[in-house]
Design an enzyme around this catalytic site. Structure first.
Site, PDB file in Angstrom:
ATOM      1  N   ASP A 485     -20.488 -65.032  42.236  1.00 31.84           N
ATOM      2  CA  ASP A 485     -19.198 -64.379  41.979  1.00 31.84           C
ATOM      3  C   ASP A 485     -18.521 -64.971  40.742  1.00 31.84           C
ATOM      4  O   ASP A 485     -18.876 -66.066  40.276  1.00 31.84           O
ATOM      5  CB  ASP A 485     -18.317 -64.593  43.224  1.00 31.84           C
ATOM      6  CG  ASP A 485     -17.310 -63.480  43.452  1.00 31.84           C
ATOM      7  OD1 ASP A 485     -17.031 -62.722  42.503  1.00 31.84           O
ATOM      8  OD2 ASP A 485     -16.787 -63.392  44.579  1.00 31.84           O
ATOM      9  N   ASP A 550     -15.017 -54.293  44.997  1.00 35.15           N
ATOM     10  CA  ASP A 550     -14.457 -54.836  46.237  1.00 35.15           C
ATOM     11  C   ASP A 550     -13.862 -53.728  47.086  1.00 35.15           C
ATOM     12  O   ASP A 550     -13.495 -53.958  48.236  1.00 35.15           O
ATOM     13  CB  ASP A 550     -13.347 -55.849  45.912  1.00 35.15           C
ATOM     14  CG  ASP A 550     -13.924 -57.222  45.637  1.00 35.15           C
ATOM     15  OD1 ASP A 550     -15.116 -57.424  45.877  1.00 35.15           O
ATOM     16  OD2 ASP A 550     -13.170 -58.090  45.166  1.00 35.15           O
TER      17      ASP A 550
HETATM   18  C1  DGJ Z   1     -14.707 -61.358  45.487  1.00 34.77           C
HETATM   19  C2  DGJ Z   1     -15.896 -60.604  45.967  1.00 34.77           C
HETATM   20  O1  DGJ Z   1     -16.040 -59.407  45.278  1.00 34.77           O
HETATM   21  C3  DGJ Z   1     -15.783 -60.417  47.477  1.00 34.77           C
HETATM   22  O2  DGJ Z   1     -16.825 -59.621  47.942  1.00 34.77           O
HETATM   23  C4  DGJ Z   1     -15.776 -61.762  48.114  1.00 34.77           C
HETATM   24  O3  DGJ Z   1     -17.015 -62.384  47.896  1.00 34.77           O
HETATM   25  C5  DGJ Z   1     -14.647 -62.610  47.565  1.00 34.77           C
HETATM   26  N1  DGJ Z   1     -14.664 -62.654  46.135  1.00 34.77           N
HETATM   27  C6  DGJ Z   1     -14.721 -64.000  48.112  1.00 34.77           C
HETATM   28  O4  DGJ Z   1     -13.806 -64.843  47.544  1.00 34.77           O
END
Ligand code: DGJ
Length: 738
Positions: A485, A550
């Site tokens: 991430d 997300d």
């Molecule tokens: C952002 C990601 O896109 C989510 O799926 C998740 O992993 C969060 N970060 C966790 O902090």
């Protein structure tokens, strides 16, 4: 068999050919390299003659409007350029008291030589050895400044069967003094003079890849990213076609993208003559790079081509190229596993018991890869602390991750883990020990986003330290999947690398990934950046799939996935089924629709599966089993978008297996009034005289039809659902030759 790259010595003409397109340039008498043409072939032969008649009229003096193959600031000063270089003062100039005229911002590139090889590769190409290494011809043309020993090598790599050209540039300072580069494109691409429409992905967090179509008018249309990653707001990819003359399946469509995950820029310049130039490279508003004597720099690739069969034709070429030449091969086979990710189930409330429980339920419904998201590491109870300390939190996992991984493995699944290696929370051991390791300007504010700062990957010691931490994690645990991430944009870009940080951050990131992938052949990586903020051909040569957003609301995702699929293939598109009432939008969406949308790419489950009724779990199990039956077609087949959600009505996708004997039809109605009947969408590329059996997830037979009928009358309604109207929200159908 026609040569892919030829040089006609009489006309000093380079002709690059793919199966269905060509690209040509030539060297003029004084060594200027000019573009000749780029387009679809109309016949198998192409002889070009009398090219002087095609020179652009010099509408202003000094050849400003000439189609310079790689325009340099010096030759071209009244239009956008590909490169800007600054040379230090020659001693003679200073002696003559010409100090006000220096440094010299004037570059004029002329042809020196060329060669054809099969081994050259662009800068930042993956070094982990998991991409298929197919030798392809590369033309390298060397240009030199008229005065300084400064060389620019233009490289052209051709993949003929997919109509793909890749270009990159190598600059070399062969002079005695340093040279500063203040703007550097990977390529400039010229289009035939015409009026064009541009299609591109736009958006924001939660709304990535929403497709925008705009007419290009005279002047420069810039697209760019300033945040240090590839970006949510724009993506370094585009389709462009003559206005009003291209559709989904027909009409000339030019396409392109860049293999770079940092600040990038694409500038579409329509000259007063209506000639069109596209410059793609590093975003240069805060960029500069100094080459010491004998130093070189090679840029990443600009990938482009032209399709004569519309938007879908362009997407299919890019998809095939990504599948065959870009995406890393996984040790676990070509098919992406069905994944479970617990983020939306527990967020930061991670416990050993709950993870064990989720893992058991996930295995029971058919999940193959169990991924623990954020919150598993030292001090991480919320987003305020812990980033940078990549060791297992012993309060949560007293015996480390080993017991959980052992259970996951016993249940027949692989184990995956979330990491965010480029970041640090000020509340962490790492930051307390090394406050100087972050991007910052001394004595100035350090702005936090999500309570985190960005590590300075312009420092090799920082890159090495991060590599070492991840290396230990992998050495100690049977982890075969990282969700990687990156959750913020840069604010203060103060780095040990100075204004080269834009490049060096990406170089450091790719380096860590490449080293890990090489050392751990069973490791796969997923790219994530607060959703779809890091999707491009550079990261996808390391990460076999990407998190597109997300936003897991299935209806919103239809648009996101329609846009994503313009450029990137379904096996790279991770997509989850989450809760009935969506956590981001609050919208209630039935399970069928959530699955039908998620099954268009790499299926994942993000629901709190321990908290749903048993009959729902049985539905999950059946639908996952159905996905496994169709995924080789969804992930490995050729995609035809029959209708896009953005146009109202329905989003309709059809995937066709390479042998055309199987196909998957997926329809999701996004907007239709009662009484509004959707068309019987005509299918593509089936075998006309073969008979296809249509079945659904229950293995109910929906009928037998010839390929010809399905491609002319279209996809029928069925006995169970009646004709497809707005009352049926979505459906996925498998077609197989009997
Ligand atoms: C952002 C990601 O896109 C989510 O799926 C998740 O992993 C969060 N970060 C966790 O902090």
């Amino acid at each position: 068999m026609v040569d892919t790259i030829t040089f006609d010595t009489g006309q000093r003409l380079f002709l690059l050919r793919t199966d269905r397109s060509f690209y040509a340039m030539r060297v003029l008498a004084d060594g200027e390299l000019v573009h000749v043409g780029f387009g679809a072939l109309v016949a198998t032969t192409l002889a070009l003659n009398n090219l002087d008649h095609y020179e652009e009229p010099n509408y202003v003096w000094e050849k400003q409007g000439r189609r310079w193959e790689y325009p340099a600031f010096g030759d071209v000063t009244t239009h956008d350029v590909a490169i800007r270089a600054v040379f230090p003062q020659p001693a003679a100039a200073l002696q003559q008291d010409e100090a006000a005229h220096v440094p010299i911002r004037d570059l004029r590139l002329r042809y020196v030589s060329h060669e054809i090889s099969t081994s050259a590769e662009p800068g930042l190409a993956a070094q982990h050895g998991r991409n298929p290494a197919t030798p392809k011809p590369v033309l390298c043309i060397t240009l030199r400044d008229i005065g300084y020993n400064f060389l620019v090598r233009l490289n052209y790599r051709v993949t003929p069967e997919l109509d793909i050209f890749e270009r990159w540039v190598e600059v070399e300072n062969a002079a005695e003094m340093p040279v500063t580069i203040e703007g550097l494109a990977f390529a400039t691409v010229h289009l035939p003079t015409d009026r064009y429409e541009l299609r591109r992905a736009a958006g924001s967090w939660g709304r990535e890849f929403v497709c925008v179509t705009q007419e290009l008018h005279q002047g420069v249309t810039p697209l760019r990213q300033l945040g240090l990653n590839t970006g949510h707001n724009a993506n370094p990819s585009f389709l462009i076609h003559p206005k009003g003359r291209a559709g989904p399946d027909q009409g000339i469509t030019y396409f392109g993208m860049m293999a770079f995950s940092g600040n990038w820029s694409l500038r579409f310049d329509v000259l007063p003559t209506d000639a069109v130039r596209i410059h793609g490279g590093y975003e240069d508003s805060n960029f500069s790079m100094t080459l010491k004597p004998s130093q070189r720099h090679r840029t990443p690739a600009f990938i482009f081509g032209v399709a004569e069969d519309g938007t879908n034709g362009a997407s299919r070429r890019l998809h095939a190229w990504m599948r065959r030449h870009v995406l890393p091969q996984s040790a676990h086979g070509p098919l992406r596993p069905v994944l479970y990710n617990g983020w939306e189930s527990v967020y930061f409330d991670i416990s050993m018991d709950k993870q064990l429980q989720l893992a058991r339920t996930a295995a029971a419904i058919g999940v193959e890869l169990f991924c623990v998201d954020d919150g598993w590491f030292s001090g991480r109870r919320n987003d305020r602390a812990g980033l940078g300390d990549w060791t297992v939190d012993r309060d949560i996992f007293p015996q480390g991750l080993a017991p959980l991984i052992a259970e996951v493995r016993r249940l027949g699944m692989r184990f995956g883990l979330w990491v965010e290696p480029e970041m640090v929370n000020p509340d962490s051991h790492l930051y307390r020990a090394h406050p100087d390791w972050v991007l910052h300007f001394p004595g100035r504010p350090r702005i936090q986003t999500r309570h985190q700062l960005i590590l300075d990957f312009g420092r090799s010691d920082v890159v090495d330290a991060i590599y070492t931490m991840l290396d230990s994690l992998l050495a100690e645990n049977d982890i075969t999947f990282f969700k990687w991430d990156m959750n913020r944009y840069v604010t203060e870009a103060g780095s040990a690398a100075g204004r080269e940080i834009w490049y060096q951050h990406v170089q450091g990131l790719y380096d860590v990934m490449d080293r890990l992938l090489k050392k751990y052949p069973r490791l796969d990586i997923q790219s994530c950046s607060g959703g779809g903020g890091r999707v491009d051909a550079g990261i996808l040569s390391r990460c076999l799939q990407a998190w597109t957003s997300d936003n897991t609301d299935a209806m919103d995702r239809v648009y996101i996935q329609d846009g994503f699929s313009l450029f990137y293939p379904p096996p790279a598109m991770e997509s989850w089924v989450t809760h009935e009432r969506n956590h981001q939008t609050g919208r209630v969406i039935e399970l069928d629709v959530r699955f039908d949308v998620a099954m268009r790419g790499v299926l994942g489950i993000g629901t709190n599966i321990d908290a749903i009724p048993a009959e729902d779990l049985e539905n999950y199990r059946r639908k996952i089993a159905f996905y496994k039956k169709i995924r080789h077609i969804v992930q490995g087949g050729e995609l035809h978008r029959l209708a896009e959600g953005q146009n109202g009505g329905a989003s309709v996708w059809q995937s066709v297996s390479p042998d055309r004997r199987e196909s998957v039809y997926s329809v999701v109605v996004v907007q239709a009034m009662q009484g509004h009947h959707l068309p019987f969408y005509r299918l593509r590329n089936l075998i006309p005289d073969a008979t296809y059996r249509l079945t659904d997830e229950w293995d109910h037979e929906l009928g037998h039809f010839s390929g010809a009928q399905l491609m002319t009358l279209g996809m029928p309604g069925d006995q169970r659902h009646g004709h497809l109207t707005c009352s049926v929200r979505s459906r996925t159908v498998l077609l197989a030759v009997v």
